[in-house]
Design a protein around this motif. Structure first.
Motif, PDB file in Angstrom:
ATOM      1  N   UNK A 151      -2.330 -16.219   4.999  1.00 33.13           N
ATOM      2  CA  UNK A 151      -1.522 -14.760   4.730  1.00 33.13           C
ATOM      3  C   UNK A 151      -0.685 -15.222   2.555  1.00 33.13           C
ATOM      4  N   UNK A 152      -0.184 -16.216   2.732  1.00 27.20           N
ATOM      5  CA  UNK A 152       0.125 -16.359   1.431  1.00 27.20           C
ATOM      6  C   UNK A 152      -1.364 -15.541  -0.161  1.00 27.20           C
ATOM      7  N   UNK A 153      -1.972 -16.204   0.397  1.00 21.09           N
ATOM      8  CA  UNK A 153      -3.656 -15.840  -0.357  1.00 21.09           C
ATOM      9  C   UNK A 153      -3.559 -14.721   0.329  1.00 21.09           C
ATOM     10  N   UNK A 154      -3.542 -14.200   1.054  1.00 19.26           N
ATOM     11  CA  UNK A 154      -4.150 -12.546   0.821  1.00 19.26           C
ATOM     12  C   UNK A 154      -3.304 -11.923   0.304  1.00 19.26           C
ATOM     13  N   UNK A 155      -2.014 -12.276   0.245  1.00 16.01           N
ATOM     14  CA  UNK A 155      -1.336 -11.296  -0.414  1.00 16.01           C
ATOM     15  C   UNK A 155      -1.367 -11.313  -2.325  1.00 16.01           C
ATOM     16  N   UNK A 156      -1.813 -12.158  -2.445  1.00 14.61           N
ATOM     17  CA  UNK A 156      -2.206 -12.302  -4.348  1.00 14.61           C
ATOM     18  C   UNK A 156      -3.364 -12.077  -4.089  1.00 14.61           C
ATOM     19  N   UNK A 157      -4.342 -12.298  -3.027  1.00 15.45           N
ATOM     20  CA  UNK A 157      -5.702 -11.211  -3.575  1.00 15.45           C
ATOM     21  C   UNK A 157      -5.190  -9.329  -3.972  1.00 15.45           C
ATOM     22  N   UNK A 158      -4.533  -9.280  -2.198  1.00 19.51           N
ATOM     23  CA  UNK A 158      -4.388  -8.378  -2.586  1.00 19.51           C
ATOM     24  C   UNK A 158      -3.574  -7.409  -4.529  1.00 19.51           C
ATOM     25  N   UNK A 172      -7.505  -7.020  -4.831  1.00 20.43           N
ATOM     26  CA  UNK A 172      -8.691  -6.899  -4.217  1.00 20.43           C
ATOM     27  C   UNK A 172      -7.901  -5.756  -2.889  1.00 20.43           C
ATOM     28  N   UNK A 173      -9.029  -5.473  -2.138  1.00 22.14           N
ATOM     29  CA  UNK A 173      -9.107  -4.811  -0.319  1.00 22.14           C
ATOM     30  C   UNK A 173      -9.401  -5.899   0.134  1.00 22.14           C
ATOM     31  N   UNK A 174      -8.857  -5.879   1.496  1.00 25.71           N
ATOM     32  CA  UNK A 174      -9.180  -7.106   2.456  1.00 25.71           C
ATOM     33  C   UNK A 174     -10.195  -6.460   3.757  1.00 25.71           C
ATOM     34  N   UNK A 228      -7.788  -5.088   9.565  1.00 23.15           N
ATOM     35  CA  UNK A 228      -8.706  -3.800   9.417  1.00 23.15           C
ATOM     36  C   UNK A 228      -8.064  -3.045   8.743  1.00 23.15           C
ATOM     37  N   UNK A 229      -6.736  -3.423   7.981  1.00 24.75           N
ATOM     38  CA  UNK A 229      -6.438  -2.652   6.534  1.00 24.75           C
ATOM     39  C   UNK A 229      -5.480  -3.571   5.710  1.00 24.75           C
ATOM     40  N   UNK A 230      -5.217  -3.006   5.055  1.00 25.76           N
ATOM     41  CA  UNK A 230      -4.260  -4.068   3.508  1.00 25.76           C
ATOM     42  C   UNK A 230      -2.600  -4.113   3.786  1.00 25.76           C
ATOM     43  N   UNK A 231      -2.001  -3.574   4.895  1.00 22.28           N
ATOM     44  CA  UNK A 231      -0.606  -3.334   5.381  1.00 22.28           C
ATOM     45  C   UNK A 231      -0.528  -5.211   5.525  1.00 22.28           C
ATOM     46  N   UNK A 232       0.924  -5.001   6.139  1.00 21.38           N
ATOM     47  CA  UNK A 232       1.341  -6.516   5.818  1.00 21.38           C
ATOM     48  C   UNK A 232       0.779  -6.830   7.887  1.00 21.38           C
ATOM     49  N   UNK A 233       1.080  -7.897   7.889  1.00 22.10           N
ATOM     50  CA  UNK A 233       0.108  -8.592   9.425  1.00 22.10           C
ATOM     51  C   UNK A 233       0.744  -8.158  10.313  1.00 22.10           C
ATOM     52  N   UNK A 256      -7.554  -7.555  23.177  1.00 20.67           N
ATOM     53  CA  UNK A 256      -6.274  -7.766  22.486  1.00 20.67           C
ATOM     54  C   UNK A 256      -6.664  -7.657  20.994  1.00 20.67           C
ATOM     55  N   UNK A 257      -6.331  -6.158  20.357  1.00 21.67           N
ATOM     56  CA  UNK A 257      -6.897  -5.785  18.898  1.00 21.67           C
ATOM     57  C   UNK A 257      -5.443  -5.475  18.027  1.00 21.67           C
ATOM     58  N   UNK A 258      -5.978  -5.818  16.902  1.00 24.44           N
ATOM     59  CA  UNK A 258      -5.374  -5.452  15.760  1.00 24.44           C
ATOM     60  C   UNK A 258      -5.925  -4.293  15.309  1.00 24.44           C
ATOM     61  N   UNK A 259      -4.964  -2.894  14.944  1.00 31.69           N
ATOM     62  CA  UNK A 259      -5.948  -2.114  14.492  1.00 31.69           C
ATOM     63  C   UNK A 259      -4.898  -1.224  13.716  1.00 31.69           C
ATOM     64  N   UNK A 260      -5.489  -0.070  13.045  1.00 27.85           N
ATOM     65  CA  UNK A 260      -4.961   0.647  11.928  1.00 27.85           C
ATOM     66  C   UNK A 260      -3.793   1.530  12.993  1.00 27.85           C
ATOM     67  N   UNK A 261      -2.671   2.219  12.894  1.00 27.61           N
ATOM     68  CA  UNK A 261      -1.523   1.718  12.110  1.00 27.61           C
ATOM     69  C   UNK A 261      -1.543  -0.009  11.557  1.00 27.61           C
ATOM     70  N   UNK A 262      -0.937  -0.794  11.525  1.00 27.49           N
ATOM     71  CA  UNK A 262      -1.455  -2.502  12.018  1.00 27.49           C
ATOM     72  C   UNK A 262       0.131  -2.409  12.826  1.00 27.49           C
ATOM     73  N   UNK A 263      -0.952  -3.189  13.896  1.00 28.05           N
ATOM     74  CA  UNK A 263       0.506  -2.860  14.862  1.00 28.05           C
ATOM     75  C   UNK A 263      -1.168  -3.818  15.973  1.00 28.05           C
TER      76      UNK A 263
END
Length: 332
Positions: free
Chosen positions: A204-211, A215-217, A222-227, A293-300
């Motif tokens: 998660x810390x690396x993801x924040x650094x890449x954003x 870069x985009x995930x 499925x999104x660039x928002x907070x996990x 169980x899924x992670x979707x947009x909007x982030x949830x």
């Protein structure tokens, strides 16, 4: 869960290079390494100190590291369209598991790989294993010793992989390494860590650094928002690892496989879209029902119930695995 097959040439190379390794001696060496890897205090030196450490690591951990990296790269490639790397930089690559995984993820591609690591014994064994590779990108890879803490001035590459190394570094050095990876990557960065709460926190810390680096995930999110995975939960996936004979001997195991839990993030600079959602738990198959169980947009996080009355969607749900995109983009 499908097994991630170890390439035949890698399996043969491991068997050939480690033929003289006594399972009893390797078992003791592995136990010391596992204590070091699970430790909470990062070191200022490589965990793999000598040839005996490296041989034990390759026998015990390289198949699992390969399987996790290959699975993460496969998920990324599904979102990357026709993009393929021309150059690949494997940071902290050690014996080269991610380099083998990149070659398998883009078979037939004519890319060059460079492996950087701070352990010379790991690089030496990695280069020896690569000499038996059937694929040019592995066989022709460059192996270079370089300290990873505070890494800077890395060679520009289309794809940068960082697998199972961030846990060895201090927080400041982790941030510096991920920042350097982002600066070096002309196309994408893929980071893989153990599927533990600590490994997930590093991802998660690396993801924040890449954003923050622009870069985009593309995967797994499925999104660039907070996990949306918070509290005592953590986002991770699993790859079924094909054990080698030596691996089974060292562990005293009878099953031909084991499941490697991992967390990852794949981020890109080029235009491409992530999946609409991703399955983040083992699907639960009941009579006439599949619970996803899924992670979707909007982030949830969502629980989706698919029943027989959904027809083709139900059949697709029954074939869906943990870590797969959902809903399927094509149903037939």
């Amino acid at each position: 869960m499908p097994t991630v097959p170890l390439p035949d040439d890698l399996r043969a190379a491991l068997a050939g290079q480690l033929a003289a390794t006594a399972p009893s001696a390797a078992s003791a060496q592995v136990e010391r390494l596992m204590v070091a890897y699970r430790g909470t205090t990062p070191t200022a030196a490589p965990v793999l100190r000598d040839a005996a450490d490296v041989a034990a690591y390759a026998a015990y951990r390289m198949p699992a590291t390969y399987a996790a990296a290959r699975t993460a790269l496969g998920a990324f490639r599904l979102r990357a369209g026709g993009w393929a790397p021309g150059t690949h930089l494997d940071l902290g690559g050690g014996t080269g598991a991610a380099t083998w995984a990149v070659a398998d993820a883009w078979p037939g591609a004519k890319h060059t790989s460079t492996v950087l690591d701070w352990s010379q014994p790991a690089l030496t064994l990695g280069a020896a294993l690569a000499r038996g590779a059937h694929t040019g990108p592995v066989r022709g890879a460059s192996w270079r010793r370089q300290p990873l803490g505070g890494a800077a001035g890395l060679p520009a590459s289309d794809l940068v992989t960082v697998s199972y190394v961030l846990g060895e570094l201090t927080e400041a050095d982790r941030d510096a390494l991920v920042g350097a990876a982002a600066d070096a990557a002309g196309g994408a960065v893929v980071i893989v860590e153990p599927g533990t709460p600590e490994g997930y926190a590093r991802v998660i810390a690396a993801r924040d650094r890449l954003l923050a680096a622009g870069l985009h995930v593309l995967a797994p999110c499925p999104h660039d928002a907070a996990c949306p995975v918070t509290g005592t939960d953590w986002c991770h996936f699993a790859a079924r690892v094909q054990r080698t004979a030596l691996h089974r001997q060292i562990k005293g195991a009878t099953l031909p496989y084991e499941d490697e839990k991992f967390s990852y993030v794949a981020a890109a600079r080029f235009p491409a879209a992530p999946a609409a959602g991703r399955v983040v738990r083992h699907p639960q198959i009941r009579k006439g029902l599949v619970l996803l169980d899924t992670c979707d947009v909007p982030p949830a996080l969502h629980r989706t119930t698919v029943s027989k009355r959904h027809g083709a969607l139900y059949r697709a749900a029954r074939d869906t695995e943990w870590g797969d995109p959902w809903p399927p983009e094509q149903i037939g």
